[in-house]
Design a protein around this motif. Structure first.
Motif, PDB file in Angstrom:
ATOM      1  N   ILE A  43      -9.085   1.988  13.861  1.00 18.16           N
ATOM      2  CA  ILE A  43      -9.011   1.399  12.521  1.00 18.16           C
ATOM      3  C   ILE A  43     -10.262   1.749  11.735  1.00 18.16           C
ATOM      4  O   ILE A  43     -10.199   2.089  10.549  1.00 18.16           O
ATOM      5  N   GLU A  44     -11.419   1.690  12.401  1.00 17.49           N
ATOM      6  CA  GLU A  44     -12.683   1.991  11.728  1.00 17.49           C
ATOM      7  C   GLU A  44     -12.698   3.430  11.216  1.00 17.49           C
ATOM      8  O   GLU A  44     -13.157   3.700  10.096  1.00 17.49           O
ATOM      9  N   ALA A  68      -8.072  -4.735   6.861  1.00 24.00           N
ATOM     10  CA  ALA A  68      -9.386  -4.258   7.305  1.00 24.00           C
ATOM     11  C   ALA A  68      -9.869  -3.243   6.287  1.00 24.00           C
ATOM     12  O   ALA A  68      -9.084  -2.443   5.762  1.00 24.00           O
ATOM     13  N   GLY A  69     -11.175  -3.279   5.986  1.00 23.50           N
ATOM     14  CA  GLY A  69     -11.707  -2.364   4.999  1.00 23.50           C
ATOM     15  C   GLY A  69     -13.186  -2.129   5.166  1.00 23.50           C
ATOM     16  O   GLY A  69     -13.808  -2.609   6.126  1.00 23.50           O
ATOM     17  N   PRO A  70     -13.785  -1.412   4.238  1.00 20.70           N
ATOM     18  CA  PRO A  70     -15.210  -1.110   4.328  1.00 20.70           C
ATOM     19  C   PRO A  70     -16.086  -2.356   4.392  1.00 20.70           C
ATOM     20  O   PRO A  70     -17.188  -2.321   4.967  1.00 20.70           O
ATOM     21  N   ASP A  71     -15.643  -3.447   3.806  1.00 19.42           N
ATOM     22  CA  ASP A  71     -16.430  -4.691   3.795  1.00 19.42           C
ATOM     23  C   ASP A  71     -15.986  -5.673   4.870  1.00 19.42           C
ATOM     24  O   ASP A  71     -16.327  -6.858   4.822  1.00 19.42           O
ATOM     25  N   GLY A  72     -15.205  -5.206   5.838  1.00 19.90           N
ATOM     26  CA  GLY A  72     -14.762  -6.077   6.924  1.00 19.90           C
ATOM     27  C   GLY A  72     -13.317  -6.501   6.766  1.00 19.90           C
ATOM     28  O   GLY A  72     -12.537  -5.872   6.045  1.00 19.90           O
ATOM     29  N   GLU A  73     -12.955  -7.589   7.413  1.00 20.26           N
ATOM     30  CA  GLU A  73     -11.584  -8.062   7.411  1.00 20.26           C
ATOM     31  C   GLU A  73     -11.396  -9.185   6.403  1.00 20.26           C
ATOM     32  O   GLU A  73     -12.331  -9.927   6.112  1.00 20.26           O
ATOM     33  N   ARG A  74     -10.182  -9.287   5.870  1.00 23.54           N
ATOM     34  CA  ARG A  74      -9.837 -10.410   4.992  1.00 23.54           C
ATOM     35  C   ARG A  74      -8.337 -10.663   5.079  1.00 23.54           C
ATOM     36  O   ARG A  74      -7.584  -9.846   5.624  1.00 23.54           O
ATOM     37  N   ALA A  75      -7.907 -11.785   4.545  1.00 26.99           N
ATOM     38  CA  ALA A  75      -6.495 -12.166   4.546  1.00 26.99           C
ATOM     39  C   ALA A  75      -6.062 -12.461   3.119  1.00 26.99           C
ATOM     40  O   ALA A  75      -6.793 -13.106   2.353  1.00 26.99           O
ATOM     41  N   ILE A  76      -4.861 -11.995   2.758  1.00 22.18           N
ATOM     42  CA  ILE A  76      -4.329 -12.172   1.409  1.00 22.18           C
ATOM     43  C   ILE A  76      -2.992 -12.902   1.502  1.00 22.18           C
ATOM     44  O   ILE A  76      -2.077 -12.430   2.190  1.00 22.18           O
ATOM     45  N   GLY A 130      -9.960   2.028   0.297  1.00 24.80           N
ATOM     46  CA  GLY A 130     -10.301   2.186   1.706  1.00 24.80           C
ATOM     47  C   GLY A 130      -9.693   1.155   2.628  1.00 24.80           C
ATOM     48  O   GLY A 130      -9.821   1.266   3.851  1.00 24.80           O
ATOM     49  N   GLU A 131      -9.016   0.136   2.091  1.00 23.32           N
ATOM     50  CA  GLU A 131      -8.475  -0.915   2.940  1.00 23.32           C
ATOM     51  C   GLU A 131      -7.141  -0.506   3.564  1.00 23.32           C
ATOM     52  O   GLU A 131      -6.374   0.257   2.985  1.00 23.32           O
ATOM     53  N   ILE A 132      -6.883  -1.061   4.736  1.00 18.63           N
ATOM     54  CA  ILE A 132      -5.657  -0.798   5.461  1.00 18.63           C
ATOM     55  C   ILE A 132      -5.051  -2.121   5.930  1.00 18.63           C
ATOM     56  O   ILE A 132      -5.772  -3.039   6.323  1.00 18.63           O
ATOM     57  N   ILE A 133      -3.735  -2.231   5.845  1.00 20.92           N
ATOM     58  CA  ILE A 133      -3.033  -3.412   6.362  1.00 20.92           C
ATOM     59  C   ILE A 133      -3.018  -3.331   7.886  1.00 20.92           C
ATOM     60  O   ILE A 133      -2.669  -2.290   8.459  1.00 20.92           O
ATOM     61  N   THR A 134      -3.402  -4.412   8.535  1.00 15.56           N
ATOM     62  CA  THR A 134      -3.379  -4.429  10.002  1.00 15.56           C
ATOM     63  C   THR A 134      -2.265  -5.310  10.562  1.00 15.56           C
ATOM     64  O   THR A 134      -1.759  -5.039  11.655  1.00 15.56           O
ATOM     65  N   ALA A 135      -1.882  -6.362   9.849  1.00 17.25           N
ATOM     66  CA  ALA A 135      -0.860  -7.268  10.385  1.00 17.25           C
ATOM     67  C   ALA A 135      -0.296  -8.148   9.282  1.00 17.25           C
ATOM     68  O   ALA A 135      -0.902  -8.312   8.221  1.00 17.25           O
ATOM     69  N   VAL A 136       0.870  -8.715   9.562  1.00 14.54           N
ATOM     70  CA  VAL A 136       1.485  -9.745   8.726  1.00 14.54           C
ATOM     71  C   VAL A 136       1.671 -10.977   9.600  1.00 14.54           C
ATOM     72  O   VAL A 136       2.241 -10.886  10.689  1.00 14.54           O
ATOM     73  N   GLU A 137       1.194 -12.095   9.108  1.00 13.57           N
ATOM     74  CA  GLU A 137       1.254 -13.336   9.882  1.00 13.57           C
ATOM     75  C   GLU A 137       2.287 -14.279   9.270  1.00 13.57           C
ATOM     76  O   GLU A 137       2.257 -14.552   8.072  1.00 13.57           O
ATOM     77  N   LEU A 138       3.193 -14.766  10.109  1.00 17.50           N
ATOM     78  CA  LEU A 138       4.232 -15.688   9.664  1.00 17.50           C
ATOM     79  C   LEU A 138       3.844 -17.103  10.065  1.00 17.50           C
ATOM     80  O   LEU A 138       3.644 -17.377  11.255  1.00 17.50           O
ATOM     81  N   PRO A 139       3.720 -18.021   9.110  1.00 18.26           N
ATOM     82  CA  PRO A 139       3.359 -19.407   9.427  1.00 18.26           C
ATOM     83  C   PRO A 139       4.434 -20.084  10.273  1.00 18.26           C
ATOM     84  O   PRO A 139       5.588 -19.650  10.295  1.00 18.26           O
TER      85      PRO A 139
END
Length: 338
Positions: free
Chosen positions: A12-13, A179-187, A209-218
């Motif tokens: 990923i990096e 995941a991206g240059p500034d680390g991970e985040r959730a949208i 530069g960001e890439i989708i890593t996963a989709v989370e289902l509540p």
């Protein structure tokens, strides 16, 4: 198709680093949309970053009860996973309503989120298009616009987002992990796609530069009362003119929780929390559903060829809520609407 370089990311990096170094680079996985766009010269990446070897193809339960879909899981894998079918049948149904078995075998979860509009003018490089070439105009506003948006439009763009999967994810309030240059985040899913405004060329809130890593289902899954209703010109392999993902939680005939998301009507899956609130605490009834539909469509605007979508959406919302309340979801095998 233009000339481009190719690399296969080993991590990923590495993928993020390569994408950050070249603003015209594109990630490629299933390629079911990107390759078409490249053939039509709509997308002209100078570099393709192959992410098919990244460890993003698992479906996993989290310790807090969510289900995490890796970005590289295929649509077919998600739709037929026993956990998705038993806990999130709305999502399985929406995926099976889309494309064809061959495409679902190749298309990925991350790629589905990023697919671009099917606007005629966007695909035709011989015509102007603000989404393809900002500032050139939007001929769809006065040209062929039967498939175009009726909600959230701007003078710069009236295109629609084509995904079925994303409509269900909006109703389920999925979380997109990045995941991206500034680390991970959730949208939150509601914030992932954009309305066109004056920048229709930007589809999502992803940063360079960001890439989708996963989709989370509540954990909230709406198993008993849901439906995905897709209204289209033919019963298979066609994009939605209007689609409705409806999910209800009910107690003794009273609606306790409600989610409604529309597809085929806007630049992103369309949610209206105020309309959903109109259902809570009320018994299921056609009259209540019609009032909700009127509220959702209060600002709808039709153009020359697509004004019919307003009434189609109204009828679709009422039918979808009726199906969900009755616990009789729309079949994606026998696609006749009942």
């Amino acid at each position: 198709m233009n000339r481009f370089s190719y690399m296969r990311a080993g991590s990923i990096e590495e993928a993020v680093k390569a994408a950050s170094a070249d603003s015209s680079a594109r990630f490629i996985a299933g390629g079911t949309n990107l390759v078409d766009l490249m053939k039509y010269n709509v997308e002209r990446p100078t570099r393709l970053i192959d992410i098919t070897r990244l460890p993003l193809n698992t479906i996993e339960d989290t310790k807090s009860g969510e289900l995490r879909l890796g970005a590289m899981t295929t649509n077919d894998e998600v739709a037929h996973d026993p956990r998705v079918q038993s806990r999130y049948p709305l999502l399985a149904s929406a995926i099976l309503a889309g494309a064809s078995p061959q495409l679902r075998n190749a298309a990925t979860t991350g790629g589905n989120l990023l697919q671009r509009t099917r606007c005629y003018y966007f695909y035709d490089t011989g015509t102007p298009c603000n989404k393809r070439e900002p500032g050139t105009g939007c001929p769809a506003t006065f040209g062929r616009n039967r498939i175009h948006a009726i909600l959230g439009t701007s003078e710069h763009c009236i295109a629609t987002h084509p995904s079925d999967m994303c409509v269900a994810l909006a109703a389920l309030e999925a979380i997109i992990h990045i995941a991206g240059p500034d680390g991970e985040r959730a949208i939150p899913m509601s914030e992932f796609h954009r309305l066109p405004g004056d920048r229709p060329e930007i589809d999502t809130t992803l940063r360079p530069g960001e890439i989708i890593t996963a989709v989370e289902l509540p954990p909230e899954d709406f198993v008993e009362h849901h439906t995905y209703l897709k209204l289209r010109d033919r019963l298979s392999y066609a994009f939605a003119l209007v689609s409705v993902a409806a999910a209800l939680r009910m107690d003794a005939g009273t609606i306790v929780e409600a989610r409604i998301a529309l597809g085929g009507v806007a630049h992103k899956p369309w949610r209206d929390p105020a309309a959903e609130a109109m259902l809570r605490g009320h018994p299921a009834s056609t009259e209540r559903f019609a009032a909700v539909a009127d509220h959702i469509l209060r600002d709808a605007k039709g153009f020359q060829d697509n004004a019919f979508k307003i009434d189609l959406a109204r009828r679709g919302i009422v039918r979808a809520l009726s199906q969900a309340a009755a616990g009789t979801p729309q079949s994606q095998t026998d696609k006749r609407i009942r």
